[in-house]
Structure formats: C-alpha cells, structure tokens
Design a protein around this motif. Structure first.
Motif, PDB file in Angstrom:
ATOM      1  N   UNK A 254      37.308  27.728  51.567  1.00  0.00           N
ATOM      2  CA  UNK A 254      35.963  28.092  51.137  1.00  0.00           C
ATOM      3  C   UNK A 254      35.641  29.538  51.470  1.00  0.00           C
ATOM      4  N   UNK A 255      36.032  29.977  52.671  1.00  0.00           N
ATOM      5  CA  UNK A 255      35.806  31.371  53.067  1.00  0.00           C
ATOM      6  C   UNK A 255      36.609  32.324  52.188  1.00  0.00           C
ATOM      7  N   UNK A 256      37.844  31.944  51.890  1.00  0.00           N
ATOM      8  CA  UNK A 256      38.677  32.782  51.025  1.00  0.00           C
ATOM      9  C   UNK A 256      38.073  32.917  49.631  1.00  0.00           C
ATOM     10  N   UNK A 257      37.547  31.811  49.111  1.00  0.00           N
ATOM     11  CA  UNK A 257      36.905  31.856  47.796  1.00  0.00           C
ATOM     12  C   UNK A 257      35.694  32.780  47.833  1.00  0.00           C
ATOM     13  N   UNK A 258      34.867  32.669  48.887  1.00  0.00           N
ATOM     14  CA  UNK A 258      33.696  33.530  48.997  1.00  0.00           C
ATOM     15  C   UNK A 258      34.071  35.000  49.135  1.00  0.00           C
ATOM     16  N   UNK A 259      35.085  35.274  49.941  1.00  0.00           N
ATOM     17  CA  UNK A 259      35.520  36.661  50.126  1.00  0.00           C
ATOM     18  C   UNK A 259      36.147  37.219  48.850  1.00  0.00           C
ATOM     19  N   UNK A 260      36.946  36.408  48.178  1.00  0.00           N
ATOM     20  CA  UNK A 260      37.572  36.839  46.925  1.00  0.00           C
ATOM     21  C   UNK A 260      36.514  37.160  45.881  1.00  0.00           C
ATOM     22  N   UNK A 261      35.505  36.309  45.799  1.00  0.00           N
ATOM     23  CA  UNK A 261      34.400  36.554  44.859  1.00  0.00           C
ATOM     24  C   UNK A 261      33.682  37.854  45.203  1.00  0.00           C
ATOM     25  N   UNK A 262      33.408  38.069  46.496  1.00  0.00           N
ATOM     26  CA  UNK A 262      32.682  39.271  46.924  1.00  0.00           C
ATOM     27  C   UNK A 262      33.467  40.540  46.633  1.00  0.00           C
ATOM     28  N   UNK A 263      34.796  40.485  46.813  1.00  0.00           N
ATOM     29  CA  UNK A 263      35.629  41.679  46.639  1.00  0.00           C
ATOM     30  C   UNK A 263      35.881  41.973  45.167  1.00  0.00           C
ATOM     31  N   UNK A 264      36.233  40.931  44.399  1.00  0.00           N
ATOM     32  CA  UNK A 264      36.679  41.143  43.022  1.00  0.00           C
ATOM     33  C   UNK A 264      35.576  41.012  41.982  1.00  0.00           C
ATOM     34  N   UNK A 265      34.522  40.249  42.284  1.00  0.00           N
ATOM     35  CA  UNK A 265      33.415  40.089  41.342  1.00  0.00           C
ATOM     36  C   UNK A 265      32.174  40.803  41.848  1.00  0.00           C
TER      37      UNK A 265
ATOM     38  N   UNK B 279      28.327  41.030  44.035  1.00  0.00           N
ATOM     39  CA  UNK B 279      26.992  40.485  43.813  1.00  0.00           C
ATOM     40  C   UNK B 279      26.143  41.400  42.935  1.00  0.00           C
ATOM     41  N   UNK B 280      26.766  42.461  42.426  1.00  0.00           N
ATOM     42  CA  UNK B 280      25.998  43.429  41.645  1.00  0.00           C
ATOM     43  C   UNK B 280      25.519  44.565  42.537  1.00  0.00           C
ATOM     44  N   UNK B 281      25.631  45.782  42.065  1.00  0.00           N
ATOM     45  CA  UNK B 281      25.322  46.949  42.906  1.00  0.00           C
ATOM     46  C   UNK B 281      23.857  46.983  43.319  1.00  0.00           C
ATOM     47  N   UNK B 282      22.974  46.417  42.515  1.00  0.00           N
ATOM     48  CA  UNK B 282      21.561  46.457  42.856  1.00  0.00           C
ATOM     49  C   UNK B 282      21.059  45.197  43.517  1.00  0.00           C
TER      50      UNK B 282
ATOM     51  N   UNK C  27      24.614  44.191  49.952  1.00  0.00           N
ATOM     52  CA  UNK C  27      24.729  44.967  51.189  1.00  0.00           C
ATOM     53  C   UNK C  27      25.518  44.214  52.264  1.00  0.00           C
ATOM     54  N   UNK C  28      25.615  42.879  52.130  1.00  0.00           N
ATOM     55  CA  UNK C  28      26.344  42.098  53.126  1.00  0.00           C
ATOM     56  C   UNK C  28      27.844  42.006  52.817  1.00  0.00           C
ATOM     57  N   UNK C  29      28.212  42.176  51.541  1.00  0.00           N
ATOM     58  CA  UNK C  29      29.608  42.282  51.160  1.00  0.00           C
ATOM     59  C   UNK C  29      30.462  41.085  51.485  1.00  0.00           C
ATOM     60  N   UNK C  30      31.689  41.400  51.934  1.00  0.00           N
ATOM     61  CA  UNK C  30      32.722  40.391  52.143  1.00  0.00           C
ATOM     62  C   UNK C  30      32.323  39.392  53.222  1.00  0.00           C
ATOM     63  N   UNK C  31      31.741  39.865  54.304  1.00  0.00           N
ATOM     64  CA  UNK C  31      31.359  38.970  55.399  1.00  0.00           C
ATOM     65  C   UNK C  31      30.390  37.896  54.920  1.00  0.00           C
ATOM     66  N   UNK C  32      29.415  38.300  54.120  1.00  0.00           N
ATOM     67  CA  UNK C  32      28.445  37.337  53.611  1.00  0.00           C
ATOM     68  C   UNK C  32      29.114  36.333  52.678  1.00  0.00           C
ATOM     69  N   UNK C  33      29.964  36.821  51.781  1.00  0.00           N
ATOM     70  CA  UNK C  33      30.654  35.930  50.849  1.00  0.00           C
ATOM     71  C   UNK C  33      31.524  34.917  51.564  1.00  0.00           C
ATOM     72  N   UNK C  34      32.275  35.377  52.570  1.00  0.00           N
ATOM     73  CA  UNK C  34      33.155  34.478  53.314  1.00  0.00           C
ATOM     74  C   UNK C  34      32.358  33.439  54.095  1.00  0.00           C
ATOM     75  N   UNK C  35      31.269  33.861  54.708  1.00  0.00           N
ATOM     76  CA  UNK C  35      30.450  32.934  55.495  1.00  0.00           C
ATOM     77  C   UNK C  35      29.839  31.858  54.600  1.00  0.00           C
TER      78      UNK C  35
END
Length: 357
Positions: free
Chosen positions: A116-127, A129-132, A137-145
């Motif tokens: 689940x963390x890998x999926x969240x981190x992969x989404x944050x890095x490759x997709x 949340x949108x620049x705006x 602002x939370x990036x990879x850490x937020x996605x993984x958590x």
C-alpha cells in the motif's frame, strides 16, 4: 531454590539491557564520527557533550574545524536518531505482528502495508497530486503514508467479513491486498513516461535515511515512542495471543478486538516509518527472532529487548551503508537484506529453535 534461579536470570536480563543501552550510545557516537568527513572520536565526544549539557561539559577548544559542528549536529545526529527510531519501530511492529497472527514469518509488512505504501509513493512520484494542489506539498511521504493506512483498513475490513477477524484471515487478506496494490503500482510504472521518476521509485523502495532532518524527527519520535510505551504494558495480551483463541476465552480476553487495535497502531507506526525512509526489510522479521532466542518468549522481556536490538542493528546497518564503498551511500534496505537473509536461514536450520519459546 527456584526463586534464586529466577533472581539470577532477572539480574542477567538487566545486565544485558544495560549493555545494549551502552552499545547504542557508543555506536551512535561512532556513527556521527564517520562518513565522507571523518571526525576524531574525542572531538566528536566534546561536541556532543558541549551540545547536550549546554556548554557545562565538553570543550570546543580542541575542535579543528567549525564545520564539524554542523556536520555532527545538523546532518549526522538526525540520521542516527532516525536509525534508532526506525529500528525500534520495525522491531516492535514485527514482534507484535508475529504474536497477532501467530506466525513466525510475520513482519511489519505482512498485512499489505508495504504494498500500500509503495502504491501511494509510486502515485505521488509518477502521477503526483497536481502542482497547485494542497496535497502536493507533502509529496512522497504523504502518498506512502496514505497508501499504508488505506491498505491496513482494507485488510481489517476484508478479514472481518463473515465473522470475527482471525489470524489466518488477517494473513490471507494481507496477501490479497498486497498483490492487488503491487499490480496497480506496476501498472502506473508501465504507463509512466518518466525515467527519472521510475528511478526515484526504485531507490525509494530500497530504503534510505538520507532524508533525515530535525524537522521530520519530532513526528516520527512521537508516534514510535508512544507505540513503544503502549506495547511495553501489553505483554499479558501478547503472551495470550501465542496460546490461541480458545485459551484466551477461558482467560476472559477478547483477542479479536485486541488484534484490530494492535493492527491499527502497528499500521500507523509502520506507515510513518515507510513514508519517511522507504522500505527497509528484514529488521522486523529477524530482530524479534534473535530477541526471542536471547530473552525468551515472554513479551514482558521480549519487547524491551527487541526495541534495543532493533535500534542497535539499524544504526550499524546505516554505518555500513556509508562506509562499505568510498564516497557512495548504499540504500540501507540492501544492507539489512544482505545481513538478514543469512541470519534468518541460520535460524531456520538451527535445531531446537521454537517460535513459542
């Protein structure tokens, strides 16, 4: 006679605990002394004593360079604290999960938390949340958590369908959810046209303490230490889990409710650690086994021993990741796997080893 033997065993236990604490302190000082810039041990001690005692102890007169202060206090000390906290947290979660699912192969990631963390981190890095977007602002850490927490909730819900959650249903649900999250991660990577992002996902999945900083330390420290404090007083329930549900009923303990509570807490701890440091394998698997061999199966002694051993182990894994290859920092997950795999194989083939004691 029996009381004397118990007393001697108790004395040995406390001696081992104090030795582990001393080893952690010495290892931490050594860890902040070495790296691309090697700092003499005595100067490191002076800097640390001066900083910790607000100038009452330790003199900076013998320190050769002012840059040593920044290197030790701003770069390496947060890293050592990171290693100690994550080692303690992974060992704690591994010990608890092995009791919860009554499986010696259980680790903090068994319930799909890692996938689940890998999926969240992969989404944050490759997709992203949108620049705006606010979440960007939370990036990879937020996605993984978020990925880790959602995977844990899904496992809880799935294992509770059709009755109370049992250890077998928890493991099977974790395997299913883990496979599903891994397939979605692979799908995102397959369609992503981002070579640098794919490289980042790969590096993150290997684990690293390079992102350590004083800004991030308080959140992790609060979550890990609160979790440790709670489970130090849960030894009676954890011991009962090893006996099984039937024995728990006779003792008046509702193991199903405790399993869910422990899962939520371990998921929170593991999700936080994975969000900040990536995937660090084998710590939560082998340290509980080593601790069980030293301290026995009673969680009253096992949990404190596992906490200290885990912290010590990851401090040294971090040291090795920085010194094995000159001017190159290896992902710490590689070090823990290289050390952990032979140790675990040895424990499997060792005669007389028993999960319960």
């Amino acid at each position: 006679m029996k009381s004397k033997e118990i007393g001697r065993t108790g004395n040995i236990y406390y001696v081992v605990i104090f030795l582990l604490i001393g080893a952690i302190i010495l290892s931490a000082v050594y860890s902040v002394s070495i790296g691309q810039v090697n700092i003499p041990f005595k100067q490191t001690m002076d800097i640390l004593l001066h900083s910790l005692t607000n100038g009452r102890l330790g003199s900076l007169d013998q320190v050769e360079s002012e840059s040593y202060l920044n290197i030790i206090l701003q770069v390496r000390m947060p890293r050592v604290i990171y290693a100690l906290l994550i080692g303690m947290g992974l060992s704690l979660c591994g010990t608890v999960m092995q009791a919860v699912v009554q499986n010696p192969l259980a680790d903090p990631y068994i319930l799909g938390i890692s996938s689940g963390a890998s999926l969240g981190a992969t989404f944050a890095i490759l997709v992203g949340f949108g620049s705006g977007a606010f979440l960007s602002q939370f990036g990879v850490a937020f996605g993984a958590f978020v990925g880790a927490i959602f995977a844990s909730i899904a496992v809880l819900v799935l294992s509770s369908i059709g009755g109370k959650a049992t250890s077998v249903k928890l493991v099977l649900s974790g395997v299913v959810l883990g496979a599903l999250c891994s397939s979605f991660s692979s799908l995102i990577i397959f369609f992503a046209n981002n070579a640098e992002g794919i490289k980042s996902v790969t590096f993150w999945s290997m684990g690293s303490l390079a992102s350590s900083s004083w800004d991030r330390t308080p959140i992790m420290a609060v979550i890990v230490l609160l979790g440790c404090g709670m489970f130090l007083f849960q030894h009676r329930v954890l011991n009962t889990m090893l006996l099984g549900d039937e024995s728990a009923i006779t003792l008046g303990i509702n193991l199903s409710a405790f399993r869910k509570l422990y899962m939520v807490i371990t998921a929170l701890i593991t999700g936080t650690m994975v969000a900040y440091a990536g995937m660090i394998g084998f710590v939560g698997l082998i340290i509980p086994h080593i601790s069980r061999g030293i301290f026995g199966a009673d969680h009253k002694r096992l949990v404190p021993g596992a906490l200290l051993l885990g912290g010590l182990f990851l401090i040294w894994a971090d040291i090795l990741s920085r010194i094995l290859i000159h001017n190159v920092e290896l992902p710490i997950g590689i070090i823990t796997s290289v050390i952990g795999s032979p140790l675990f194989i040895y424990m499997i083939v060792k005669k007389g080893y028993n999960f319960g004691g």
